[in-house]
Design a protein around this motif. Structure first.
Motif, PDB file in Angstrom:
ATOM      1  N   GLU A  43       0.820  -1.217   0.000  1.00  0.00           N
ATOM      2  CA  GLU A  43       0.000   0.000   0.000  1.00  0.00           C
ATOM      3  C   GLU A  43       0.850   1.261   0.000  1.00  0.00           C
ATOM      4  OE1 GLU A  43      -0.391  -1.711   4.216  1.00  0.00           O
ATOM      5  OE2 GLU A  43      -0.196  -2.421   2.185  1.00  0.00           O
ATOM      6  N   ASN A  44       2.165   1.086  -0.034  1.00  0.00           N
ATOM      7  CA  ASN A  44       3.017   2.264  -0.061  1.00  0.00           C
ATOM      8  C   ASN A  44       3.451   2.678  -1.459  1.00  0.00           C
ATOM      9  OD1 ASN A  44       3.196   3.381   2.459  1.00  0.00           O
ATOM     10  ND2 ASN A  44       4.687   1.890   3.162  1.00  0.00           N
ATOM     11  N   VAL A  45       2.929   1.990  -2.456  1.00  0.00           N
ATOM     12  CA  VAL A  45       3.230   2.416  -3.818  1.00  0.00           C
ATOM     13  C   VAL A  45       2.532   3.755  -4.038  1.00  0.00           C
ATOM     14  CG1 VAL A  45       2.994   1.850  -6.243  1.00  0.00           C
ATOM     15  CG2 VAL A  45       3.299   0.037  -4.578  1.00  0.00           C
ATOM     16  N   PRO A  46       3.279   4.789  -4.454  1.00  0.00           N
ATOM     17  CA  PRO A  46       2.613   6.083  -4.631  1.00  0.00           C
ATOM     18  C   PRO A  46       1.509   5.985  -5.676  1.00  0.00           C
ATOM     19  CG  PRO A  46       4.925   6.174  -5.315  1.00  0.00           C
ATOM     20  CD  PRO A  46       4.707   4.830  -4.743  1.00  0.00           C
ATOM     21  N   PRO A  47       0.358   6.571  -5.412  1.00  0.00           N
ATOM     22  CA  PRO A  47      -0.760   6.457  -6.352  1.00  0.00           C
ATOM     23  C   PRO A  47      -0.504   7.166  -7.676  1.00  0.00           C
ATOM     24  CG  PRO A  47      -1.533   7.216  -4.208  1.00  0.00           C
ATOM     25  CD  PRO A  47      -0.044   7.270  -4.178  1.00  0.00           C
ATOM     26  N   VAL A  48       0.392   8.118  -7.670  1.00  0.00           N
ATOM     27  CA  VAL A  48       0.680   8.814  -8.930  1.00  0.00           C
ATOM     28  C   VAL A  48       2.167   8.693  -9.219  1.00  0.00           C
ATOM     29  CG1 VAL A  48       0.579  10.997 -10.162  1.00  0.00           C
ATOM     30  CG2 VAL A  48      -1.159  10.460  -8.471  1.00  0.00           C
ATOM     31  N   PRO A  50       5.001   9.681 -12.113  1.00  0.00           N
ATOM     32  CA  PRO A  50       5.296  10.302 -13.400  1.00  0.00           C
ATOM     33  C   PRO A  50       6.348   9.500 -14.162  1.00  0.00           C
ATOM     34  CG  PRO A  50       6.348  11.521 -11.617  1.00  0.00           C
ATOM     35  CD  PRO A  50       5.658  10.344 -10.987  1.00  0.00           C
ATOM     36  N   TYR A  55       1.701   9.466 -17.228  1.00  0.00           N
ATOM     37  CA  TYR A  55       1.574   9.433 -15.780  1.00  0.00           C
ATOM     38  C   TYR A  55       0.769   8.196 -15.436  1.00  0.00           C
ATOM     39  CZ  TYR A  55       2.860  14.249 -16.569  1.00  0.00           C
ATOM     40  OH  TYR A  55       3.510  15.363 -16.989  1.00  0.00           O
ATOM     41  N   SER A  58      -2.639   4.741  -9.943  1.00  0.00           N
ATOM     42  CA  SER A  58      -3.059   3.376  -9.630  1.00  0.00           C
ATOM     43  C   SER A  58      -3.849   3.330  -8.334  1.00  0.00           C
ATOM     44  CB  SER A  58      -1.832   2.482  -9.502  1.00  0.00           C
ATOM     45  OG  SER A  58      -1.020   2.948  -8.456  1.00  0.00           O
ATOM     46  N   VAL A  59      -4.704   2.343  -8.240  1.00  0.00           N
ATOM     47  CA  VAL A  59      -5.334   2.047  -6.963  1.00  0.00           C
ATOM     48  C   VAL A  59      -5.124   0.564  -6.682  1.00  0.00           C
ATOM     49  CG1 VAL A  59      -7.099   3.799  -7.301  1.00  0.00           C
ATOM     50  CG2 VAL A  59      -7.615   1.433  -7.842  1.00  0.00           C
ATOM     51  N   LEU A  60      -5.131   0.227  -5.410  1.00  0.00           N
ATOM     52  CA  LEU A  60      -4.941  -1.157  -5.005  1.00  0.00           C
ATOM     53  C   LEU A  60      -6.224  -1.611  -4.343  1.00  0.00           C
ATOM     54  CD1 LEU A  60      -3.093  -3.620  -4.368  1.00  0.00           C
ATOM     55  CD2 LEU A  60      -2.463  -2.464  -2.281  1.00  0.00           C
ATOM     56  N   PRO A  76      -6.080  14.139 -10.393  1.00  0.00           N
ATOM     57  CA  PRO A  76      -5.784  12.749 -10.016  1.00  0.00           C
ATOM     58  C   PRO A  76      -6.962  12.061  -9.330  1.00  0.00           C
ATOM     59  CG  PRO A  76      -4.113  14.246  -9.147  1.00  0.00           C
ATOM     60  CD  PRO A  76      -5.142  15.091  -9.801  1.00  0.00           C
TER      61      PRO A  76
END
Lengths: 418, 1010
Positions: A43-48, A50, A55, A58-60, A76
């Motif tokens: 869950e620490n993958v940045p949602p945006v 570049p 760009y 993403s959502v998890l 966003p």
């Protein structure tokens, strides 16, 4: 706006791709995988993210990453909200949103995505319209389709898109007309070491399942609408009426939907329905630690606290635990150090407790940090804020519907610091 | 194939089981409205039923990989079969293949052929056919779907058709078709930007539309095509504001963002006076203190002049009022859009309303939280007061993801002030004990920032941080050291004991940044710790070679500073360190050593500078300012991607500054002020269908309604929706009554048929868009073909004959070029037995004559196809054309571009093949592109119309590649067009047949430089 969509599973495979404009090579996801590697937790993958030309937003959800590729400026949240809507739709259609379900229904998925976005701009996201266009798969239909070679594409035209009430299907007919409303409240709280409340809030929703024929016009009024501090509505609710009279007036969508979500003002004191006594200690120099936890009900207005689940992330130094629950079962994962205790129902006469020792890494110094305890519970037939529905009236149709209202209180993010 | 044929049998057995279940269920409920309990129970069952079939259908990706070629054949066979069910099955599988990113392009012809399958009354996907449907079909939904499909075909040749269809649709009766037209605009624009002017006209027309259905889509088109044409909005501004609440949620976001920009250009800054007061206020205050009298008066006068009583433009107010209810939307994007609108446009006193809504969003999914927190962080810097009541909502839970924790910390730090700092610091103390070390490090930074911002707590914070120095976690200690260093710089003299304490840490702490910080501190304040400093240098000299680069640099610094203050004790040590540094691997360190040596060690040559060495090294350094990374981010429009990334994203529209004086507000006046009537009763009755839903109910939201609304169904919201239920979507009612008056069965069939059409169109559109990177190549060229004259009307004595190269493979012989010949009989009498006679051909050339035309009545036209094998040469084919009375000598000479046929290739294959056709086989020419030849699509179109080639997908925007092979010998023809700056370009043709290559280059040059 949204150029393409990639679905990535937990092992990092792209198992579905859909393009609305031109084809974007799936190698664009490499940037996403890089970011994924850098993030310690999923869950620490940045949602945006570049990348040089695109760009990635993403959502998890359900351990699937929904990665949208966009090329130029777009809010966003617009993309994020849309992706969540996609997941909700899949869940609505297939019951679950898993890789297997999506792969099994790839044609329906494609049809849905094609209808939901036109050239990257949302077109039909309302579940009722979509269901008119594309029928959800059921056993019977799958079988019939296999034999006759027909598809899930509805035979009706998507008339909902033309309607002034786009969220409602036309020509709805039921033999049993019923409307159910669930008032569900969640308590978010942080309790500090000494048991005093640091912050507590109540967030509530009213979920409805309405199966009424024709075009019913409903009004729902509360005994104490003043409790509701901040509300957000399904588009069907007439806002002006709420402003003026504090009455919910709406033509409901057909089937399940979320009518209202609300926030109970934090000025009101929040009743905390459970208390926790804990004693978690590590002694310097010894490889043992003590663990004691007792739960008890408090301010529950006589209702039982059920489905209690306690979980806690123990410090890394803990090797194993040897505990003795007075009821329920506990598990400890020595790898993730996650302790969880399934308590069940709290009996006020005999309070559940979990006691025992923790073994620590020999020679290591005592952990600095104390674990926090997360608690989940449910209380049936009670809304903790005291919110009560007064009346539900129906206009516009002749029949007498069955009306049902249910209350429930749950723990939201309920944390006890030790 | 056999496997597939078994399917139905298998399915029959499935029916039985399934039916059993079906009966067991409540017979009352229709299948898709089953009770939740049933739903929960079924999925596993269901999937079990489906899977046996499913596995057969889709044998997994592993098998798929090995069987790829065979499978394609299978699918082709299925598509060619007579059974619709098999065809459909094949289509489904193709969709599945595309979804997995497989290339399905060689199946394209088979699919296209199927679109013509007799089940559906649609001929092959001729764009013009869709245009016809989009214009003539009585049902608005069909019209809309046809337009949608048409606009999804990304082939430049159909641009004119598309343009025409969009224009027609923009004035369609049905708002839904108009909405579709608005959606089609950006598609056409991306296909051919040259159409911009025409498209703006359409946009202008659609902007004037009064229905909510169209508003969102057309503003989206506006934003994509011409966001700079703010003048188009004037007349529609009030209408958009009034419609806003009834527009669908996605449209709301787009409209609100656009209106924010619009308002910034048209209205005055509502906070201008306040900011003037804030800045100017103090000045006048002090000013009046010192010298009263004239100065004061002048200043006051200046203020009065500037502070013209600000009156908000009623249109500005309208916007704020009409967006406010949308803060209650369930859609986070809408809430955020309104929040940024208020932040950028509202008077300071009113901005507060957005805080509550934003805090509510924090309950949402973590991605939403992430974006919202980023924006809140920016807002809290400018308007701290707004979020202060919600301080506790930003408290951190151990279960939050780290990135959320860090952002919340940022917000908490921004919110800290004298009154709440103690609560916040207590909260921070618990965070320091967290297991998440990245988060602990961020917390320490946050404490440091609180300490610099709020003087009262500086000592408390410093003490707290010093305690952390004995923490067991090295990262925590290191971070503390770095922060303490910054804090100490503010008042070093008071804290020599802390410096001493830190000096001791050098023995244990290994993190380079922390070591460097300690060394810098000791060097900087060596006069406060005169005894310890030389000893630290001694230790460092010992370990110099093993240190990281940043540490080495600080050792050099320390040595230099000590040398300057205490050269007696440290002279030798410094020399030693400098010598070590002289031979270091890193040139920065070697440089630094050389520089320091020159500066501090006095020699004969050392110039004036060394006198100032002490001043240089021990100058008073200003304490660093610990700033929020979110400072000044608000020059980006909040909620935008650019704001989130803190970098300008492509296509970002700057938020303009407020104008000095307001532009003329009368531009927004509409001759007939439609919008004022909007909520009036009479209007509503007239146009109840297009009535916004909300405004409707607003009209009668009086307290009486609940009582009599039963009988009230005749008007208002009830009626609107009633009519909606009876007949699909109200509007369609009046318009399509003819269609619905047909007998019921007929009606059903028709609907089914139409649905079919849409579905197949959908499939085709999907295929065109997704799997075939170059639809224009794979599909037969749809555009106008160049026609040549074979026989003029006069020489032919009334018989006119033209021909063109149809670019379709000649059915009889793959080595022949098919030539389409069109006869027109302009005489008064019939022409009989038209045929080819006595072809005179070069050796090797062959002709497949067209079947004789028996009779061509006067005024009629007849078209035939003949095949000619030109042997890959441009030599003419001569033959005689006979009627029953006359003979005409005619000649067909092919342009070189027609001697080839397109083949599909990937970029890699192309490069590989090109590599084998170098040297003599490569012909390169430079050229200047013609006036109208701008952009990829024009180049592609011109090249493809010159030669029958297909485009090769290519990653670079500067290059276009095309591939084909000659018809007779099958030699490859590869064309590359590279564009450069200023219309310069270069054409390269690689072809084994040099003659063809040379001629082709010439033709393409000509086409491109026109």
């Amino acid at each position: 706006m949204i150029h393409s969509l990639f679905l990535v599973n937990s092992s990092g495979d792209i198992f579905l791709e859909k393009h609305w404009k031109s084809v974007v090579s799936r190698s664009v996801c490499d940037y996403f995988f890089e970011a994924q590697e850098r993030a310690s937790e999923p869950e620490n993958v940045p949602p945006v993210i570049p990348t040089p030309h695109h760009y990635l937003i993403s959502v998890l959800r359900h351990r699937i990453y929904f990665v949208a590729v966009i090329q130029s400026e777009v809010p966003p949240l617009f993309v994020i909200e849309f992706l969540h809507r996609v997941v909700d739709t899949f869940q609505d259609y297939f019951g679950v949103c898993t890789e297997a379900a999506i792969k099994d229904n790839v044609v329906v998925v494609y049809e849905l995505l094609e209808e939901m976005l036109d050239n990257g701009f949302p077109l039909a996201t309302e579940s009722n319209i979509l269901k008119e266009l594309i029928k959800p798969p059921t056993i019977l239909r799958t079988v019939v389709n296999t034999i006759t070679g027909s598809t899930n594409v509805g035979e009706q035209l998507p008339t909902g898109q033309l309607s002034v009430v786009p969220w409602r299907r036309t020509g709805v007919k039921y033999t049993n007309n019923e409307a159910y409303f669930d008032v569900v409240e969640e308590i978010d709280a942080i309790i500090d070491k000494s048991g005093s409340t640091i912050t507590a809030e109540i967030q509530g929703v009213i979920d409805a399942c309405v199966k009424l024929s024709g075009m019913p016009d409903l009004t729902l009024s509360f005994m104490n609408p003043r409790l509701l501090d901040d509300v957000s509505f399904h588009p069907c609710v007439r806002f002006k009426r709420w402003e003026a009279e504090r009455i919910l007036s709406f033509i409901p969508p057909d089937g399940n939907f979320r009518l209202l979500s609300y926030h109970v003002s934090s000025q009101n004191l929040v009743a905390i329905p459970v208390y926790v006594k804990h004693n978690i200690t590590f002694r310097e120099g010894s490889s043992q630690g003590r663990f004691e936890l007792t739960l008890g009900p408090k301010q529950t207005m006589g209702k039982a606290v059920e489905s209690v689940l306690v979980s806690s992330q123990l410090p890394r130094g803990v090797l194993n635990v040897n505990l003795n629950p007075s009821q329920g079962t506990y598990t400890f994962d020595p790898v993730t150090k996650l302790l969880s205790w399934d308590v069940g129902k709290i009996n006020p006469q005999k309070l559940p407790s979990l006691k025992g020792s923790m073994s620590l890494q020999a020679g290591a110094s005592k952990p600095d940090e104390n674990p926090t305890i997360n608690i989940q519970f449910k209380i049936q037939q009670m809304a903790i804020s005291g919110l009560k529905v007064n009346r539900l009236d129906m206009y516009g149709e002749k029949y007498k519907p069955f009306k049902g209202i249910k209350y429930m209180t749950k723990a939201g993010k309920f944390q006890v610091r030790t | 194939m056999q496997r597939l044929l078994q399917l139905p049998a298998n399915a029959v057995s499935m029916v039985k089981t399934a039916q059993g279940q079906e009966e067991a269920r409540s017979p009352v409920l229709t299948p898709d409205n089953g009770q939740p309990a049933w739903y929960n129970a079924v999925p596993p069952e269901e999937s079990r039923h489906i899977r046996p079939g499913g596995e057969q259908e889709e044998p997994g990706s592993s098998e798929d990989a090995q069987m790829q070629p065979l499978r394609h054949d299978d699918l082709k066979e299925m598509l060619d079969s007579n059974k619709d069910s098999l065809k459909l099955e094949a289509m489904k599988r193709i969709v599945a293949m595309i979804a997995r990113g497989k290339n399905a392009s060689d199946l394209f012809p088979a699919v296209v052929k199927n679109v013509a399958c007799k089940n559906i009354e649609v001929s092959p996907p001729r764009p013009s056919r869709y245009r016809d449907i989009s214009q003539t079909d009585p049902n608005q939904l069909i019209r809309a779907s046809a337009l949608r499909v048409l606009s999804s075909i990304r082939v430049t040749i159909i641009v004119p058709i598309m343009m025409l269809a969009i224009k027609e649709a923009a004035s369609d009766m049905s708002p839904y078709v108009r909405k579709t037209a608005a959606h089609a605009i950006p598609k056409l624009y991306s296909l051919d930007p040259d159409q911009k002017d025409q498209l703006i006209e359409v946009i202008e027309k659609l902007l004037a539309d009064k229905t909510t259905l169209v508003a969102g889509s057309v503003v989206m088109a506006f934003e994509e095509v011409c966001p700079e044409r703010i003048d188009l909005i004037h007349k529609n501004y009030r209408k958009l504001c009034n419609l806003l609440i009834d527009v669908e949620e996605w449209g709301q976001v787009v409209i609100i963002n656009m209106l924010t920009r619009y308002a910034r250009t048209q209205f005055l800054n509502p906070n201008a006076n306040e900011s003037l007061l804030e800045e100017g206020g103090e000045k006048t205050f002090y000013g009046s203190d010192e010298e009263e009298g004239k100065e004061d008066k002048v200043e006051a006068a200046a203020l009065v002049v500037k502070r013209k009583p600000y009156v908000m433009d009623p249109d500005h107010r309208l916007l704020l009022r009409n967006t406010k209810p949308l803060l209650q939307s369930r859609n986070a994007a809408v809430v955020m859009a309104v929040a940024q609108l208020y932040f950028h446009l509202a008077p300071k006193a009113e901005v507060g309303v957005i805080a509550k809504a934003l805090v509510r969003l924090m309950r949402s999914h973590s991605e939403v939280q992430y974006v919202v927190l980023q924006n809140v962080a920016t807002m809290t810097i400018k308007r701290r007061g707004m979020f202060e009541p919600y301080l506790k909502s930003f408290y951190i839970r151990s279960t939050d993801p780290t990135q959320i924790k860090v952002l919340k910390l940022e917000v908490l730090t921004n919110l800290a002030n004298e009154t709440n700092i103690s609560t916040i610091l207590r909260e921070f103390q618990t965070y320091i004990k967290s297991m998440d070390k990245d988060f602990v490090a961020a917390t320490i930074q946050a404490i440091g920032r609180c300490a610099t911002n709020i003087g009262e707590v500086r000592d408390t914070c410093l003490n707290g941080l010093v305690q952390l120095l004995s923490n067991r976690d090295e990262l925590v200690v290191a971070e503390s050291v770095v922060v303490i260093k910054k804090l100490l710089q503010m008042q070093p003299e008071k804290h020599s004991d802390i410096i001493k304490h830190m000096a001791k840490l050098t023995d244990n702490i290994q993190v380079p940044m922390a070591r460097a910080s300690i060394l810098w501190l000791i060097g900087e304040y060596c006069e406060h710790v005169p005894k310890i400093a030389p000893d630290v240098l001694r230790k460092m000299a010992k370990s110099f070679t093993n240190e990281e680069d940043i540490v080495k640099l600080q050792i050099l610094n320390l040595a230099a500073k000590l040398y300057l203050t205490n050269s007696k004790q440290t002279k030798l040590l410094t020399q030693y360190v400098l010598n070590l540094a002289k031979y270091d691997q890193n040139y920065d360190i070697r440089d630094r050593a050389r520089f320091i040596r020159q500066l501090i060690v006095p020699t004969d040559k050392s110039g004036a500078l060394s006198k100032y060495a002490k001043k240089l090294f021990l100058a008073l350094k200003p304490a660093p300012v610990l700033e929020s990374p979110f400072k000044d981010r608000d020059h980006f429009q909040l909620g935008s991607l650019s704001h989130l990334l803190n970098a300008k994203a492509g296509g970002y529209q700057e938020l303009p500054d407020w104008p000095e004086s307001a532009p003329d507000p009368s531009v927004r006046n509409v001759e007939v002020p439609e919008w004022t009537k909007c909520s009036s009763r009479e209007k509503r009755k007239e146009k109840k269908v297009e009535k916004p839903f909300y405004s409707d109910s607003e009209g009668e939201s009086g307290p009486t309604e609940s009582a009599d609304s039963d009988s009230d169904t005749g008007s208002g919201s009830g009626s609107g929706s009633d009519s909606g239920s009876e007949d699909s979507g109200s509007e369609s009612g009046s318009e399509e009554s003819e269609g619905e008056s047909d007998s019921e069965k007929d009606e059903k069939d028709k609907r089914k048929m139409k649905k079919w059409r849409i579905y197949v169109s959908f499939c085709v559109a999907l295929l065109l868009k997704c799997s075939f990177p170059s639809p224009q190549a794979a599909s037969p060229t749809c555009g106008p073909l160049k026609t040549y004259e074979l026989l003029h009307r006069i020489t032919g004595e009334g018989l006119a004959v033209t021909y063109c190269f149809s670019r379709r493979p000649f059915t009889g012989d793959p080595h022949m070029v098919s030539v389409q010949i069109q006869f027109t009989n302009n005489t008064e009498v019939e022409a009989r037995s038209l045929r080819v006679l006595e072809p005179k051909l070069q050796s090797g050339m062959r002709i497949a004559e067209f079947p004789e035309i028996d009779v061509l009545p006067p005024g009629e036209i007849s078209t035939v196809v003949m095949g000619i094998d030109f042997c890959d040469s441009t030599q003419a084919a001569n033959f005689q054309l006979c009627t029953h009375t006359k003979k005409f000598f005619v000649t067909i000479q092919p342009p070189v571009g027609e001697l080839m046929m397109p083949i599909f290739m990937t970029e890699n294959e192309f490069k590989k093949e090109q590599g084998q056709l170098m040297g003599m086989n490569e012909i390169t020419e430079k050229l200047t592109l013609g006036e109208g030849c701008r952009g990829d699509h024009v180049i592609i179109q011109r090249v493809i119309s010159t030669a029958n080639l297909s485009r090769v997908p290519c990653g670079s925007a500067m290059e276009c590649r095309f591939a084909g092979k000659t018809v007779t010998s099958g030699s490859l023809v590869l064309v590359t067009v590279v564009t450069k700056e200023e219309r310069a370009a270069q054409v390269t043709v690689n072809c084994e047949k040099m003659l063809i290559g040379t001629m082709l280059v010439k033709d393409i040059l000509q086409a491109l430089s026109q």
